[in-house]
Design an enzyme around this catalytic site. Sequence first.
Site, PDB file in Angstrom:
ATOM      1  CE  LYS A   1      -2.284  -0.972   3.768  1.00 19.41           C
ATOM      2  NZ  LYS A   1      -3.140  -0.819   4.784  1.00 19.41           N
TER       3      LYS A   1
ATOM      4  CG  ASP B   1      -3.931  -9.024   8.254  1.00 15.13           C
ATOM      5  OD1 ASP B   1      -3.059  -8.836   9.117  1.00 15.13           O
ATOM      6  OD2 ASP B   1      -4.320  -7.943   7.894  1.00 15.13           O
TER       7      ASP B   1
ATOM      8  CB  SER C   1     -12.529  -0.726   9.954  1.00 18.60           C
ATOM      9  OG  SER C   1     -11.363  -0.880   9.140  1.00 18.60           O
ATOM     10  N   GLY C   2     -12.092  -3.932   8.480  1.00 20.72           N
ATOM     11  CA  GLY C   2     -12.313  -4.529   7.352  1.00 20.72           C
ATOM     12  C   GLY C   2     -11.656  -3.957   6.274  1.00 20.72           C
ATOM     13  N   GLY C   3     -11.272  -2.617   6.248  1.00 18.85           N
ATOM     14  CA  GLY C   3     -10.809  -1.613   5.114  1.00 18.85           C
ATOM     15  C   GLY C   3      -9.566  -2.508   4.440  1.00 18.85           C
TER      16      GLY C   3
HETATM   17  C1  R5P Z   1      -2.452  -4.133  10.767  1.00 20.79           C
HETATM   18  O1  R5P Z   1      -1.153  -4.052  10.661  1.00 20.79           O
HETATM   19  C2  R5P Z   1      -3.141  -5.418  11.172  1.00 20.79           C
HETATM   20  O2  R5P Z   1      -2.405  -6.508  11.130  1.00 20.79           O
HETATM   21  C3  R5P Z   1      -4.534  -5.466  10.405  1.00 20.79           C
HETATM   22  O3  R5P Z   1      -4.094  -5.645   8.939  1.00 20.79           O
HETATM   23  C4  R5P Z   1      -5.386  -4.477  10.798  1.00 20.79           C
HETATM   24  O4  R5P Z   1      -5.343  -4.291  12.091  1.00 20.79           O
HETATM   25  C5  R5P Z   1      -6.757  -4.449  10.153  1.00 20.79           C
HETATM   26  O5  R5P Z   1      -7.717  -3.428  10.484  1.00 20.79           O
HETATM   27  P1  R5P Z   1      -8.815  -2.909   9.347  1.00 20.79           P
HETATM   28  O6  R5P Z   1      -9.687  -4.182   9.411  1.00 20.79           O
HETATM   29  O7  R5P Z   1      -9.371  -1.837  10.348  1.00 20.79           O
HETATM   30  O8  R5P Z   1      -8.369  -2.578   8.176  1.00 20.79           O
END
Ligand code: R5P
Length: 310
Positions: A190, A216, A221-223
């Site tokens: 990203k 992961d 939030s799933g974003g």
């Molecule tokens: C971040 O480094 C974690 O490994 C996850 O990718 C992150 O916490 C996911 O957060 P969200 O679902 O809000 O994007």
Amino acid sequence: MKLIAGNSNRPLAEEIAKYLGVPLTKASIRRFSDMEVFAEILENVRGEDVFVIQSTSYPANDNLMELLITIDALRRGSARRITAVIPYFGYARQDRKTGGRTPISAKLVANLITAAGVDRVLTMELHAGQIQGFFDIPVDNLHASPIFVPELVKRFKKEPLVMVSPDVGGVVRARALAKKVDADLAIIDKRREKAGVSEVMHVIGDVEDKICIMVDDIVDSGGTLCNAAQALKDKGAKAVHAYVVHGVLSGGAVARISSSAIERLVIANTITATESAKSSDAVEELTVAPLIGEAIKRISEERSISALFR
Ligand code: R5P
């Protein structure tokens, strides 16, 4: 051995107790009218090897206080050894200073747990393995591979898979799983090319016409997953599935995932599932109770934990 459950994830604690054939010790962990936490262990624990099962998930601060206060009650009740079993270790994402005058809250939480009087910690899929070093007591960090690998093998049989890390920080985790199921590896990079311009997702690796499995530690939030899934589809992925250990799933995460390019999200039950997760067809839950139960058994019998992952 004695098992004590906090209020954060009672169903998981009950499953672990069933696996071990040891009933949960009677305890009352409750609130005063001003919401202060109070813990009372209702059975003798003098000289016992005690395991306190508590995820520090939402509401993280209340669940953390329950854990600390329960440990204090056990220490004062003369337990011989206390292990904090923390299936989901909250605050783990705050594991470094992200700017000037910001905290390292994961270290503060480790200090608090140690100061409360635990002898060791058993946890799962820490956001960063280095958090083990925030403690000066033994920490066992279980991996989800014994849960995810059999499910992947059963579901996808011999179909060629690509394990995908949705960000650069998760590459080690995705690579380890790829090795176990003999899959290729891809990474989502990203990048915000200019301040104020939206992020660009670069897919490193070949995903065209392949089934992609995003791996992961946390889905919040799933974003992260939804954006990564779209980037994979744009690069020609045949299908995208996600296997994530800790289903934080806050706010509208489940709705976001259901309407995304993700076909299925598989999570473990380290955190009690929200109502929206339970009722969603897009979310499946696998249990970690046998894995955590076996680790507890091995700790109490002074046997190897790493042998579980060979
Ligand atoms: C971040 O480094 C974690 O490994 C996850 O990718 C992150 O916490 C996911 O957060 P969200 O679902 O809000 O994007």
